[in-house]
Scaffold this motif. Structure first.
Motif, PDB file in Angstrom:
ATOM      1  N   ASN A   1       0.831  -1.031   0.019  1.00 57.94           N
ATOM      2  CA  ASN A   1       0.121   0.087   0.012  1.00 57.94           C
ATOM      3  C   ASN A   1       1.037   1.171  -0.086  1.00 57.94           C
ATOM      4  O   ASN A   1       1.434   1.542   1.164  1.00 57.94           O
ATOM      5  CB  ASN A   1      -0.833  -0.045   1.295  1.00 57.94           C
ATOM      6  N   LYS A   2       0.977   1.926  -1.272  1.00 62.22           N
ATOM      7  CA  LYS A   2       1.782   3.137  -1.349  1.00 62.22           C
ATOM      8  C   LYS A   2       1.247   4.357  -0.846  1.00 62.22           C
ATOM      9  O   LYS A   2       0.614   5.194  -1.500  1.00 62.22           O
ATOM     10  CB  LYS A   2       2.110   3.053  -2.694  1.00 62.22           C
ATOM     11  N   GLY A   3       0.850   4.338   0.453  1.00 61.50           N
ATOM     12  CA  GLY A   3       0.213   5.580   1.158  1.00 61.50           C
ATOM     13  C   GLY A   3       1.078   6.854   1.325  1.00 61.50           C
ATOM     14  O   GLY A   3       2.253   6.578   1.133  1.00 61.50           O
ATOM     15  N   GLN A   4       0.318   7.715   1.945  1.00 59.82           N
ATOM     16  CA  GLN A   4       0.993   8.830   2.536  1.00 59.82           C
ATOM     17  C   GLN A   4       0.197   9.712   3.391  1.00 59.82           C
ATOM     18  O   GLN A   4      -0.824   9.405   3.539  1.00 59.82           O
ATOM     19  CB  GLN A   4       1.468   9.901   1.318  1.00 59.82           C
ATOM     20  N   PHE A   5       0.718  10.274   4.115  1.00 64.99           N
ATOM     21  CA  PHE A   5       0.028  11.223   5.047  1.00 64.99           C
ATOM     22  C   PHE A   5      -0.584  12.426   4.366  1.00 64.99           C
ATOM     23  O   PHE A   5      -0.190  12.878   3.351  1.00 64.99           O
ATOM     24  CB  PHE A   5       1.037  11.829   6.268  1.00 64.99           C
ATOM     25  N   THR A   6      -1.722  13.074   4.795  1.00 63.20           N
ATOM     26  CA  THR A   6      -2.475  14.133   4.044  1.00 63.20           C
ATOM     27  C   THR A   6      -1.956  15.154   4.698  1.00 63.20           C
ATOM     28  O   THR A   6      -1.698  15.334   5.971  1.00 63.20           O
ATOM     29  CB  THR A   6      -3.927  13.753   4.142  1.00 63.20           C
ATOM     30  N   THR A   7      -1.843  16.388   3.905  1.00 62.78           N
ATOM     31  CA  THR A   7      -1.629  17.837   4.294  1.00 62.78           C
ATOM     32  C   THR A   7      -2.746  18.786   4.532  1.00 62.78           C
ATOM     33  O   THR A   7      -2.708  19.611   5.046  1.00 62.78           O
ATOM     34  CB  THR A   7      -0.626  18.454   3.247  1.00 62.78           C
ATOM     35  N   THR A   8      -3.880  18.180   4.102  1.00 60.34           N
ATOM     36  CA  THR A   8      -5.195  18.975   4.256  1.00 60.34           C
ATOM     37  C   THR A   8      -6.455  18.147   4.855  1.00 60.34           C
ATOM     38  O   THR A   8      -6.438  16.874   4.831  1.00 60.34           O
ATOM     39  CB  THR A   8      -5.556  19.506   2.921  1.00 60.34           C
TER      40      THR A   8
ATOM     41  N   TYR B   1     -11.213   4.768   1.581  1.00 60.94           N
ATOM     42  CA  TYR B   1     -11.164   3.162   1.908  1.00 60.94           C
ATOM     43  C   TYR B   1     -12.022   2.347   1.174  1.00 60.94           C
ATOM     44  O   TYR B   1     -11.693   1.284   0.915  1.00 60.94           O
ATOM     45  CB  TYR B   1     -11.517   3.020   3.385  1.00 60.94           C
ATOM     46  N   LYS B   2     -13.013   2.781   0.717  1.00 62.20           N
ATOM     47  CA  LYS B   2     -13.805   2.272  -0.219  1.00 62.20           C
ATOM     48  C   LYS B   2     -13.208   1.847  -1.508  1.00 62.20           C
ATOM     49  O   LYS B   2     -13.266   0.756  -2.256  1.00 62.20           O
ATOM     50  CB  LYS B   2     -15.202   2.894  -0.582  1.00 62.20           C
ATOM     51  N   ASP B   3     -12.592   3.005  -2.411  1.00 58.65           N
ATOM     52  CA  ASP B   3     -11.708   3.028  -3.403  1.00 58.65           C
ATOM     53  C   ASP B   3     -10.495   1.958  -3.150  1.00 58.65           C
ATOM     54  O   ASP B   3     -10.352   1.140  -4.152  1.00 58.65           O
ATOM     55  CB  ASP B   3     -11.283   4.074  -3.834  1.00 58.65           C
ATOM     56  N   PHE B   4      -9.943   1.839  -1.998  1.00 57.81           N
ATOM     57  CA  PHE B   4      -8.906   1.022  -1.617  1.00 57.81           C
ATOM     58  C   PHE B   4      -9.391  -0.373  -1.706  1.00 57.81           C
ATOM     59  O   PHE B   4      -8.713  -1.371  -2.444  1.00 57.81           O
ATOM     60  CB  PHE B   4      -8.290   1.455  -0.106  1.00 57.81           C
ATOM     61  N   MET B   5     -10.383  -0.714  -1.309  1.00 54.99           N
ATOM     62  CA  MET B   5     -10.965  -2.011  -1.210  1.00 54.99           C
ATOM     63  C   MET B   5     -11.119  -2.398  -2.564  1.00 54.99           C
ATOM     64  O   MET B   5     -10.869  -3.618  -2.992  1.00 54.99           O
ATOM     65  CB  MET B   5     -12.111  -2.233  -0.322  1.00 54.99           C
TER      66      MET B   5
END
Length: 93
Positions: free
Chosen positions: A4-11, A79-83
């Protein structure tokens, strides 16, 4: 193996639904850069791994997130799109 190539959000969406930028952007960017380095390291070591990357799709945080407001929690449709992506990668026809 799926990364899972995630990242933290800035907004994030605040209590009123307005988009607000976090005050510690430099720190968040630094953490995201490190996370990207870890992603790259992993993919160098496990090149056959599949990836899920939802970057660039406009997801941001949400004040009303069920587990609490944080740079690591996105609005619920992320999370829906991730699934959907996970199912697509693991579904065998």
């Amino acid at each position: 193996v799926i990364l899972n190539k995630g990242q933290f959000t800035t907004t994030y969406y605040d209590e009123m639904g307005n988009i607000v930028q976090y005050s510690n952007i430099e720190k968040i960017d630094k953490m995201n850069n490190f996370w990207q380095e870890l992603n790259n390291y992993f993919m160098d070591r496990v090149p056959q791994a599949k990836e899920i990357s939802l970057k660039g799709r406009g997801y941001i945080g949400d004040y009303h997130y069920p587990f609490g407001h944080s740079i690591s929690h996105y609005q619920s449709w992320y999370y829906k799109d991730f699934m959907k992506e996970l199912i697509s990668l693991t579904h065998n026809d």
